[in-house]
Design a protein around this motif. Sequence first.
Motif, PDB file in Angstrom:
ATOM      1  N   ILE A 130      10.377   0.409   4.352  1.00  0.00           N
ATOM      2  CA  ILE A 130       9.504   1.001   3.333  1.00  0.00           C
ATOM      3  C   ILE A 130      10.087   2.322   2.840  1.00  0.00           C
ATOM      4  N   LYS A 131      10.547   3.148   3.767  1.00  0.00           N
ATOM      5  CA  LYS A 131      11.106   4.448   3.389  1.00  0.00           C
ATOM      6  C   LYS A 131      12.391   4.293   2.566  1.00  0.00           C
ATOM      7  N   VAL A 162      -7.375  -2.821  -2.566  1.00  0.00           N
ATOM      8  CA  VAL A 162      -6.883  -4.122  -3.025  1.00  0.00           C
ATOM      9  C   VAL A 162      -6.189  -3.995  -4.379  1.00  0.00           C
ATOM     10  N   GLU A 163      -6.745  -3.166  -5.253  1.00  0.00           N
ATOM     11  CA  GLU A 163      -6.112  -2.923  -6.549  1.00  0.00           C
ATOM     12  C   GLU A 163      -4.740  -2.268  -6.382  1.00  0.00           C
ATOM     13  N   THR A 164      -4.639  -1.333  -5.463  1.00  0.00           N
ATOM     14  CA  THR A 164      -3.353  -0.691  -5.191  1.00  0.00           C
ATOM     15  C   THR A 164      -2.331  -1.722  -4.731  1.00  0.00           C
ATOM     16  N   GLU A 174       4.470   7.987   2.661  1.00  0.00           N
ATOM     17  CA  GLU A 174       4.038   8.621   3.905  1.00  0.00           C
ATOM     18  C   GLU A 174       3.781   7.513   4.923  1.00  0.00           C
ATOM     19  N   VAL A 175       4.735   7.255   5.790  1.00  0.00           N
ATOM     20  CA  VAL A 175       4.611   6.130   6.714  1.00  0.00           C
ATOM     21  C   VAL A 175       5.184   6.501   8.080  1.00  0.00           C
ATOM     22  N   LEU A 202       0.813  -1.213   0.000  1.00  0.00           N
ATOM     23  CA  LEU A 202       0.000   0.000   0.000  1.00  0.00           C
ATOM     24  C   LEU A 202       0.851   1.270   0.000  1.00  0.00           C
ATOM     25  N   SER A 203       2.126   1.152   0.359  1.00  0.00           N
ATOM     26  CA  SER A 203       2.999   2.329   0.370  1.00  0.00           C
ATOM     27  C   SER A 203       3.218   2.870  -1.033  1.00  0.00           C
ATOM     28  N   LYS A 204       2.879   2.066  -2.038  1.00  0.00           N
ATOM     29  CA  LYS A 204       3.002   2.510  -3.430  1.00  0.00           C
ATOM     30  C   LYS A 204       1.822   3.392  -3.855  1.00  0.00           C
ATOM     31  N   GLY A 205       0.772   3.415  -3.048  1.00  0.00           N
ATOM     32  CA  GLY A 205      -0.414   4.196  -3.378  1.00  0.00           C
ATOM     33  C   GLY A 205      -0.409   5.550  -2.706  1.00  0.00           C
ATOM     34  N   ASN A 206      -1.465   6.301  -2.932  1.00  0.00           N
ATOM     35  CA  ASN A 206      -1.592   7.641  -2.363  1.00  0.00           C
ATOM     36  C   ASN A 206      -2.251   7.557  -0.990  1.00  0.00           C
TER      37      ASN A 206
END
Length: 216
Positions: free
Chosen positions: A45-46, A171-173, A53-54, A21-25
């Motif tokens: 992730i960073k 889920v798509e993200t 944004e995590v 999900l970190s790939k999404g907005n």
Amino acid sequence: MQTIAIIGASGNMGAAIARSLSKGNYRLLLCANDLDKVQAVAEDIKTSNPSAEVEASDCSRDASWEADIIIAAIPYSAEKEVAEKIREVANQKIVISIANPLNDFFNDLVTAPDSSAAEELQKLLPNSKVVKAFNTTFAANFATPVIDGKQVDAFIAGNDLEALQTVSELVETAGFNPLVAGDLSVSGTLERMQLLLIKLNMKYDYNWLAGWKILH
């Protein structure tokens, strides 16, 4: 930008969901009892995605208070404890149940035949919009959600149409093909589907990494 709290983000599934999900907005609030472990997930992730944004936290209540969506990446045995912590701050929010209520031998479910982990969580969080998702995927699927040119299917169940749409987009993200299987009562079927896949893997070394795929 929606804020997503992932409770249990230091575990295999929680960390895999967070990375995908970190790939999404999204703004991600990663939560676990062991702050060092969840901080390590956030740092990883960073490192791979500096624009993500995590944040890491050891307080599920605080993370859930800030969140628009809450993902309970926890075992079924922890649902009651977590629900008690977040009940007030999860009011009218989407809460995603990924749990499969397996027994200690991984050969049956501990929930009643007419119930499910998701339905039990909905009882514990009566003012939240519980959606079943990600229970039919394994942590390894998140690294390879496309197999033989087809996305692995991720089944979703819930009672709120708007919540189902939101979770489908999530889920798509994550890289999967979302399939709405029905209302929350279908969760028991989804949990038994995954139980079958686990049992087949244990008995026949079935290729569970392929997850569930429907030809389409």
